[in-house]
Design an enzyme around this catalytic site. Structure first.
Site, PDB file in Angstrom:
ATOM      1  N   GLU A 194      36.008  -1.660  84.819  1.00  0.00           N
ATOM      2  CA  GLU A 194      35.713  -2.510  85.983  1.00  0.00           C
ATOM      3  C   GLU A 194      34.311  -2.251  86.545  1.00  0.00           C
ATOM      4  O   GLU A 194      33.692  -3.147  87.109  1.00  0.00           O
ATOM      5  CB  GLU A 194      36.761  -2.313  87.082  1.00  0.00           C
ATOM      6  CG  GLU A 194      38.128  -2.915  86.759  1.00  0.00           C
ATOM      7  CD  GLU A 194      39.014  -1.976  85.942  1.00  0.00           C
ATOM      8  OE1 GLU A 194      38.541  -0.887  85.541  1.00  0.00           O
ATOM      9  OE2 GLU A 194      40.184  -2.338  85.701  1.00  0.00           O
ATOM     10  N   MET A 242      15.154  13.256  85.023  1.00  0.00           N
ATOM     11  CA  MET A 242      14.623  13.275  86.387  1.00  0.00           C
ATOM     12  C   MET A 242      15.045  14.549  87.114  1.00  0.00           C
ATOM     13  O   MET A 242      14.255  15.151  87.852  1.00  0.00           O
ATOM     14  CB  MET A 242      15.097  12.038  87.159  1.00  0.00           C
ATOM     15  CG  MET A 242      14.501  11.928  88.538  1.00  0.00           C
ATOM     16  SD  MET A 242      12.699  11.933  88.500  1.00  0.00           S
ATOM     17  CE  MET A 242      12.326  10.190  88.510  1.00  0.00           C
ATOM     18  N   PHE A 290      53.393   1.503  93.504  1.00  0.00           N
ATOM     19  CA  PHE A 290      52.654   1.727  92.266  1.00  0.00           C
ATOM     20  C   PHE A 290      51.338   0.941  92.307  1.00  0.00           C
ATOM     21  O   PHE A 290      51.328  -0.247  92.619  1.00  0.00           O
ATOM     22  CB  PHE A 290      53.498   1.288  91.058  1.00  0.00           C
ATOM     23  CG  PHE A 290      52.759   1.452  89.757  1.00  0.00           C
ATOM     24  CD1 PHE A 290      52.393   2.719  89.295  1.00  0.00           C
ATOM     25  CD2 PHE A 290      52.403   0.337  88.998  1.00  0.00           C
ATOM     26  CE1 PHE A 290      51.691   2.871  88.110  1.00  0.00           C
ATOM     27  CE2 PHE A 290      51.709   0.491  87.797  1.00  0.00           C
ATOM     28  CZ  PHE A 290      51.353   1.760  87.362  1.00  0.00           C
ATOM     29  N   GLN A 291      50.245   1.620  92.018  1.00  0.00           N
ATOM     30  CA  GLN A 291      48.904   1.037  92.019  1.00  0.00           C
ATOM     31  C   GLN A 291      48.514   0.421  93.356  1.00  0.00           C
ATOM     32  O   GLN A 291      47.824  -0.590  93.411  1.00  0.00           O
ATOM     33  CB  GLN A 291      48.731   0.037  90.870  1.00  0.00           C
ATOM     34  CG  GLN A 291      48.809   0.736  89.515  1.00  0.00           C
ATOM     35  CD  GLN A 291      48.360  -0.116  88.354  1.00  0.00           C
ATOM     36  OE1 GLN A 291      48.545  -1.328  88.367  1.00  0.00           O
ATOM     37  NE2 GLN A 291      47.791   0.523  87.342  1.00  0.00           N
ATOM     38  N   LYS A 313      49.930  -9.811  95.425  1.00  0.00           N
ATOM     39  CA  LYS A 313      50.652 -10.427  94.317  1.00  0.00           C
ATOM     40  C   LYS A 313      51.640 -11.465  94.854  1.00  0.00           C
ATOM     41  O   LYS A 313      51.821 -12.538  94.269  1.00  0.00           O
ATOM     42  CB  LYS A 313      51.381  -9.349  93.510  1.00  0.00           C
ATOM     43  CG  LYS A 313      52.039  -9.898  92.259  1.00  0.00           C
ATOM     44  CD  LYS A 313      52.466  -8.807  91.299  1.00  0.00           C
ATOM     45  CE  LYS A 313      52.923  -9.418  89.988  1.00  0.00           C
ATOM     46  NZ  LYS A 313      53.248  -8.421  88.977  1.00  0.00           N
TER      47      LYS A 313
HETATM   48  C1  LIG Z   1      26.201   8.263  88.950  1.00  0.00           C
HETATM   49  C2  LIG Z   1      25.072   9.203  89.164  1.00  0.00           C
HETATM   50  N1  LIG Z   1      25.266  10.526  88.980  1.00  0.00           N
HETATM   51  C3  LIG Z   1      24.235  11.393  89.147  1.00  0.00           C
HETATM   52  C4  LIG Z   1      22.998  10.941  89.530  1.00  0.00           C
HETATM   53  C5  LIG Z   1      21.845  11.928  89.732  1.00  0.00           C
HETATM   54  N2  LIG Z   1      20.789  11.657  88.756  1.00  0.00           N
HETATM   55  C6  LIG Z   1      19.689  10.935  89.039  1.00  0.00           C
HETATM   56  S1  LIG Z   1      18.669  10.699  87.741  1.00  0.00           S
HETATM   57  C7  LIG Z   1      19.669  11.625  86.753  1.00  0.00           C
HETATM   58  C8  LIG Z   1      19.306  11.855  85.299  1.00  0.00           C
HETATM   59  C9  LIG Z   1      19.457  10.645  84.472  1.00  0.00           C
HETATM   60  O1  LIG Z   1      19.340  11.027  83.120  1.00  0.00           O
HETATM   61  P1  LIG Z   1      18.941   9.960  82.029  1.00  0.00           P
HETATM   62  O2  LIG Z   1      19.818   8.773  82.112  1.00  0.00           O
HETATM   63  O3  LIG Z   1      18.872  10.611  80.703  1.00  0.00           O
HETATM   64  O4  LIG Z   1      17.505   9.484  82.531  1.00  0.00           O
HETATM   65  P2  LIG Z   1      16.088  10.256  82.446  1.00  0.00           P
HETATM   66  O5  LIG Z   1      15.790  10.766  83.816  1.00  0.00           O
HETATM   67  O6  LIG Z   1      16.215  11.346  81.452  1.00  0.00           O
HETATM   68  O7  LIG Z   1      15.136   9.200  82.028  1.00  0.00           O
HETATM   69  C10 LIG Z   1      20.782  12.105  87.447  1.00  0.00           C
HETATM   70  C11 LIG Z   1      21.825  12.990  86.900  1.00  0.00           C
HETATM   71  C12 LIG Z   1      22.870   9.558  89.741  1.00  0.00           C
HETATM   72  N3  LIG Z   1      21.724   9.001  90.150  1.00  0.00           N
HETATM   73  N4  LIG Z   1      23.905   8.717  89.520  1.00  0.00           N
END
Ligand SMILES: Cc1ncc(C[n+]2csc(CCOP(=O)(O)OP(=O)(O)O)c2C)c(N)n1
Ligand SMILES: [Mg+2]
Length: 586
Positions: A57, A485, A119-120, A169
């Site tokens: 979803e 990042m 449920f749900q 529902k």
């Molecule tokens: C759902 C979610 N969980 C954690 C984060 C924290 N976060 C921000 S950037 C990042 C790294 C993303 O890694 P990647 O997709 O490999 O991108 P890169 O920075 O390596 O280009 C994380 C863990 C987030 N923004 N969203």
């Protein structure tokens, strides 16, 4: 919605729901069925509406967002009660932060069961109250058409946003009559789109008085489709322009007045222009902390004209000298008229020294990057070539992280609605489903998802949806085998102690095989010499989705950077490298 349709005909609540969606002009829905919403899926089979069966979803929600952002139409997603509905929470929060017009339909347990821990059962209305523009629980089948009509109206007018309609529902199964409302009556909801003439005059006066103005362009300019008017005002006045992460494409990157993106990873010119300006004209932007840096030291000498359709934004973070509540396009139209009249009377702004200063900073501190010494692949180079080879008209989505920032920096955006990302919430996993939605809305445009190896592993299951439903998106995985990042912050602020950011994704999973397993073409590239040929090959495949594993150098960092919480004056052009400004002209 002025015509009365299907007056008084006896139908089930489910039929009424589907008829209502048709009457609201819906042509595409992303969703997954389940117990509570099941009655609605039966009449959907006979409808002209295309329902795209997703794999999660969250994918349905982000697809609805991508669809809406690419086309301007309301995106629609559908889910069952409980876990189906809670899986929509992230996209709803995302759409709320980025003002995306979207309607989510969820099934709810039968009215008699509400509150029994059935449920749900999940109180999705309560859960999503703070992250939707509005939401409804419908228990009376007779209300279905009115609530659907209202949902689409609220989602798409004023400041756009997500609206959730939770239908029991029992309401879907009951017998009712279908009456599409002739008009919508929402006494408490009257968004003001026409700006006040006095405020426009006041704004024009400040524009003429100022010596160092900047047009600070935000996502609201994209949502109000005001790019043409923005360009007219910018060229009429000669004022420099910056476009935020949400507004990339609102003003052509190639335009000489464009200083680029402001903020944490903005260009030195855009950050410096805001910081040293004496007047900021904010157009559908919201002084986000990622743009202002430390708020107390943000643009200390600037007066503020803040135009926004949402009065709650004005003065929220920064004192406003001239508030203008209105649709950005209408604000610009009125400002253009006023400034033209002034120009005809011989009154124009004197910005010569300022424009020269901004142009000088832009030239001296142009965006750039270092090529890896070991001959490895620079992620910025991949993205630069992607933009150059795919050309204008291509739509880009992104995940969240370094790749997102490089995609915002190194692709030249010339037209609005070609850059779609999760700006406010920063949702990893947005890119693939977002691209899927954009491609469904705009099938004739090339759609590239620029994704991180981390993000991609959150939502890549929608490749199955794309392959099966003939939605040939293209995915560029910028594979630095890490949560790049976060790793960058560890390098800079945690002494290079890399706690839990190594994903090993050059080893596991094999992205090429994964793509093939999903019925897509999988390609890999790890040398700068192969980048162009690989992108061209991907561009030639238009019948199935393509995934390219760009195996890049892992230590590349995003520059410039304003460290979180510090002042924009502390911007670094590269590590330990602060820009020097020649302010003699100012
Ligand atoms: C759902 C979610 N969980 C954690 C984060 C924290 N976060 C921000 S950037 C990042 C790294 C993303 O890694 P990647 O997709 O490999 O991108 P890169 O920075 O390596 O280009 C994380 C863990 C987030 N923004 N969203
Ligand atoms: Mg990564």
């Amino acid at each position: 919605m002025t015509e009365q349709q299907g007056s008084g005909e006896t139908v089930t609540g489910a039929q009424s729901l589907v008829r209502s969606l048709e009457a609201a002009g819906v042509t595409d829905i992303f969703g997954i069925p389940g117990g509570a919403i099941l009655p609605a899926y039966d009449p959907l089979m006979d409808s002209s509406i295309r329902h795209i069966l997703v794999r999660h979803e969250q994918g349905a929600g982000h697809a609805a967002q991508g669809y809406a952002s690419a086309s301007g139409r309301v995106g629609v997603c559908m889910a069952t009660s409980g876990p189906g509905a809670t899986n929509l929470v992230t996209p709803l929060a995302d759409a709320h932060m980025d003002s995306v017009p979207m309607v989510a339909i969820t099934g709810q347990v039968g009215a008699a069961l509400i509150g029994t821990d059935a449920f749900q059962e999940a109180d999705i209305r309560g859960i999503t109250m703070p992250i939707t523009k509005h939401n409804f629980l419908v228990t009376d089948p007779a209300e279905i058409p009115v609530r659907i009509a209202e949902a689409f109206h609220i989602a798409s007018t004023g400041r756009p946003g997500p609206v959730l309609v939770d239908v029991t529902k029992s309401a879907l199964q009951a017998s009712t009559t279908f009456d599409w409302p002739a008009e919508i009556s929402l006494p408490g909801y009257r968004p003001v789109s026409r700006p006040h003439a006095k405020q426009i005059r006041e704004a024009a006066r400040l524009l003429l008085e100022s010596r160092k103005p900047v047009l600070y362009v935000g996502g609201g300019t994209i949502r109000s489709r005001a790019s043409k008017e923005l360009r007219t005002l910018a060229e009429l006045t000669g004022i420099p322009v910056v476009t935020t992460l949400m507004a990339r494409g609102a003003f052509p990157d190639s335009h000489p007045q464009h200083l680029g993106m402001p903020g944490m990873h903005g260009t030195v010119a855009a950050v410096a222009a805001l910081q040293k300006s004496d007047l900021i004209i904010s157009l559908g932007a919201r002084f986000d902390d990622r743009v202002t840096g430390n708020l107390d030291s943000f643009a200390p000498g600037a007066r503020i004209i803040h135009a926004d359709i949402d009065p709650a934004e004005i003065g929220k973070n920064r004192f406003t000298d001239v508030p203008i509540v209105g649709d950005i396009r209408e604000v610009l139209v009125d400002l253009i008229t006023t400034m033209r009249t002034e120009a005809d009377a011989g009154n124009t702004g004197d910005y010569e020294g300022w424009v020269a200063f901004c142009a000088g900073v832009k030239k001296t501190y142009a965006l750039g990057y270092e090529k890896p010494a070991d001959g490895g692949l620079a992620p910025q180079y991949v993205i630069e070539r992607l933009g150059a080879i795919s050309g204008p008209g291509t739509i880009y989505t992104a995940g969240v992280g370094q790749h997102q920032m490089w995609a915002a920096q190194f692709v030249s955006y010339e037209t609005p609605n070609t850059w779609i990302n999760s700006g406010g919430l920063g949702t990893m996993g947005f890119a693939v489903p977002g691209a899927m939605g954009a491609k469904v809305a705009m099938p004739d445009q090339t759609v590239w998802a620029v994704d991180g190896d981390g993000c991609f592993q959150m939502t890549n299951q929608e490749l199955a949806t794309c392959a099966i439903n003939n939605i040939p998106i293209k995915v560029a995985i910028i594979n630095n085998e890490s949560l790049g990042m976060v790793r960058q912050w560890q390098t800079l602020f945690y002494n290079s102690r890399y706690s839990n950011t190594d994903l090993h994704s050059k080893r596991i999973p094999d992205f090429v095989k994964l793509a093939e397993a999903y019925g897509c073409v999988g390609l890999a590239c790890e040398s700068p010499d192969d980048v162009d040929a690989t992108i061209r090959k991907a561009m030639e495949i238009n019948d199935v989705p393509v995934v390219v594993d760009f195996r890049v150098h892992r230590d590349a960092m995003v520059w410039p950077m304003v460290a979180a919480g510090t002042s924009n004056d502390e911007i670094k052009y590269a590590r330990d490298l602060a820009p020097q400004f020649d302010e003699d002209d100012l």
